[in-house]
Each structure stands twice: as C-alpha cells, then as structure tokens.
Write an enzyme that holds these catalytic residues in place. Structure first.
Site, PDB file in Angstrom:
ATOM      1  N   HIS A   1      45.411  36.674  35.938  1.00 53.46           N
ATOM      2  CA  HIS A   1      45.545  36.049  37.252  1.00 53.46           C
ATOM      3  C   HIS A   1      44.251  35.301  37.592  1.00 53.46           C
ATOM      4  O   HIS A   1      43.170  35.784  37.272  1.00 53.46           O
ATOM      5  CB  HIS A   1      45.836  37.118  38.313  1.00 53.46           C
ATOM      6  CG  HIS A   1      46.108  36.540  39.653  1.00 53.46           C
ATOM      7  ND1 HIS A   1      45.104  36.110  40.490  1.00 53.46           N
ATOM      8  CD2 HIS A   1      47.271  36.289  40.282  1.00 53.46           C
ATOM      9  CE1 HIS A   1      45.657  35.615  41.584  1.00 53.46           C
ATOM     10  NE2 HIS A   1      46.973  35.710  41.490  1.00 53.46           N
TER      11      HIS A   1
ATOM     12  N   ASP B   1      53.854  34.191  44.370  1.00 51.66           N
ATOM     13  CA  ASP B   1      52.449  34.318  44.734  1.00 51.66           C
ATOM     14  C   ASP B   1      52.358  34.794  46.186  1.00 51.66           C
ATOM     15  O   ASP B   1      51.527  34.316  46.959  1.00 51.66           O
ATOM     16  CB  ASP B   1      51.652  33.024  44.543  1.00 51.66           C
ATOM     17  CG  ASP B   1      50.151  33.286  44.357  1.00 51.66           C
ATOM     18  OD1 ASP B   1      49.758  34.469  44.398  1.00 51.66           O
ATOM     19  OD2 ASP B   1      49.395  32.328  44.178  1.00 51.66           O
TER      20      ASP B   1
HETATM   21 MN    MN Z   1      48.386  34.854  42.830  1.00 55.12          MN
END
Ligand code: MN
Length: 333
Positions: free
Chosen positions: A167, A294
C-alpha cells in the site's frame, strides 16, 4: 453481483493515539501529512467504528471489505513499538472477521523493521488468526522489500500463500522534497511514484526469481506499472550499453513484464476510469484485476457504481468484483 472491496483502511483507537503522539514529536513531512488527515474529526469513527463502516457499505452496495491498517501503518515506529502495535491491530481485525465472517476479511499488519518477528507475525496471523494476507505500507524508513534483509518476510508469505498488498505511503526522507512544492507527495503523484518504484525494484532485483510463487498486490491500477510493461522489457538493451552490469538485473529469468503479469495483481482503488480499466484488461487480463475502493478516502458508492456500469462483459465484471479476490485471498463467499 457479489462485491468485495480489497483496499479498505482500518485503524484501532490505540493505533491512532500512538500515531498522533509520534507525529507530535516528529518534523518529518511523511509523518506530518498523514497525521493531519488522521486527525480530522470524522476519521476515528470511519476507521475504527464497525457500525459506521457497515452503514457505508450497505448504502454503497459493498458486500465485503478486506480490512487493512491505514497508511502509514506501524512502519513509522521503532521495531518494538511497531511489532506490538501490529499484533494488537491484527487481534482486533481477527475479532471483527470472526464476528462478521460474511462482511469482512483482513490483512495482517507487520513491522518489517524486525524481519524475523514480522515473519513470526505472518505465521500467527495466517495460521492462528485466519487472516487473508499481509499489508505493508511500502518503504520502511527508506528501505524496500528487494533488500535481502527482508527475505524472511517474503519467504514466509510465499510458504503460506499469503499475498502482500503493498500500500502506498509518502516518499522517504531522501525522495520527498521535490514532491512537496505542489502538494504532489500524496495521492496525486507521490504515492504512485514511491510505490511504483518499490514494485519495479522488486522486479529488477530478482525477488520473483528467489520467490517465484510470491503474489504482490498493488492498488491504484498498479501504481503505473501496466503503463510501463513495454518499456521495462527494454532492460537488456539498456544494459548492453554498460560495461559493468548492476547486480541482480542481468540474471533475471523472465522478462520484467512477465513477472508483473505472473506475480502482481492490481486493484481499482482511486482509479474509477473506463479508459484505464480497458487498458489494464488488455495488458494484464481480467484475472489480475481486483476491485477496491480505498475507504474512507474514496467514495464507496461512486467506486461500486462505476464498475457496475463499466462497458465490459459481465464475466469480467464478476472476476473483478469478487472472483479474483476470493481466489487470491481465499475468502469465503
Ligand atoms: Mn488506500
């Protein structure tokens, strides 16, 4: 269509407190920036409160979220603090997954600052807690996973078939300054620049020759890697101009594009855009693309509605919405 979102940020209040305490004593821009975001009044609820999260998921038509500790994770701490915080976060995620097995899966946080203990935590998280993979918030104090010191982590992940989601985080100290001028150090450009670099270093460093079955996941449609598949394969031409070959590269067993297609999955987080989806389907294939929102940094409804309406065959939509995630992360339906 069953919808699984796979880059969905989570935090415990304990983590948020520890991070804000560390940020108070730090002048690092890579810590100050996320500290400002995480200090927003609505963030603690969105990241840690499961009822808030379930409401957002229900309103958006998201059946399941794969939870992962929000960036910058435990990697900003010293090794002992990071290791302890990761364990506590993983225990909490496992409890949530246990309580809502149809709504949540989870990725384990680890502290690569101590590779041996990080490998132990991977074993505990996968074998004892039943978590579905690992999240690493990209560089750790400026070091990347192609460094052999991190091999215990990669070896354990490969052995347990636990995918590593790399990430994004803010570029490290020796990289961030030129990004800061126009607010480019974050999601606009710096995340992809840093995390794309991380993944390319792994490809060129021969990580996937050492660990051929390791699976890496990149968000944001691959942090620009699909766009570079053609050019990266020019590596041998580039090297022929050098008298001394840099270590690692010359002995690659496959072409760079082949490692990317064999060892990397990409997700849709923050890139809800038809032309890009079509391009990535073309060069990566529908079995390498996975849906992600997200949360809470992007809008769940917008993400889900975008893919639901995308001009692609239903079979590909199903691959991306759920089938690939279920297979890669070994999620129940
Ligand atoms: Mn993210």
């Amino acid at each position: 269509m069953h919808v699984i979102a796979t880059e969905e940020a989570f935090a415990t209040n304990e983590f948020l407190h520890a991070f804000s305490r560390t940020a108070e004593g730090s002048r690092s821009p890579g810590i100050q920036y996320p500290a400002r975001i995480l200090a927003r009044p609505e963030m603690a609820g969105l990241l840690s409160d499961i009822d808030v999260r379930l409401r957002v998921m229900d309103e958006a038509g998201i059946d399941m979220q794969l939870l992962s500790l929000t960036s910058p994770g435990v990697q900003v701490f010293d090794a002992d603090t990071g290791t302890l915080l990761a364990r506590a976060v993983n225990d909490r995620i496992a409890a949530i997954v246990h309580e809502y097995p149809k709504r949540f899966g989870g990725l384990a946080a680890i502290a690569p600052q101590d590779p041996a203990r990080a490998a132990d935590e991977i074993r505990r998280a996968v074998n004892e807690l039943g978590l579905h993979g690992i999240v690493i918030n990209s560089h750790t104090h400026g070091e990347f996973l192609d460094d052999p010191k991190f091999d215990p982590i990669l070896k354990t992940a490969e052995e347990l078939a636990a995918p590593i989601y790399i990430h994004p985080t803010f570029p490290p100290e020796d990289m961030i300054a030129p990004f800061q001028r126009y607010l480019l150090e974050g999601a606009l450009w710096g995340f992809a620049a840093e995390t794309g670099l991380h993944a390319v270093r792994m490809v060129m460093g021969g990580v996937f020759d050492r660990f051929p079955n390791l699976q890496i996941v990149l968000g944001h449609m691959g942090e620009s890697l699909p766009f570079f598949l053609f050019r990266l394969d020019n590596v041998q031409d580039f090297l022929s101009g050098h008298a001394q070959k840099p270590p690692g590269i010359a002995s690659l067993e496959r072409r760079p594009s082949q490692y990317i297609r064999d060892n990397i999955h990409i997700t849709t987080s923050g890139m809800f855009w038809d032309p890009l989806l079509n391009f990535c389907l073309d060069v990566m294939g529908s079995d390498r693309i996975i849906f992600a929102v997200d949360y809470p940094y992007e809008d769940s409804r917008r993400a889900r509605d975008w893919l639901a309406a995308a001009p692609i065959p239903d079979a590909q939509k199903e691959d991306i919405f759920s089938r690939n995630a279920r297979k890669l992360f070994r999620l129940g339906s």
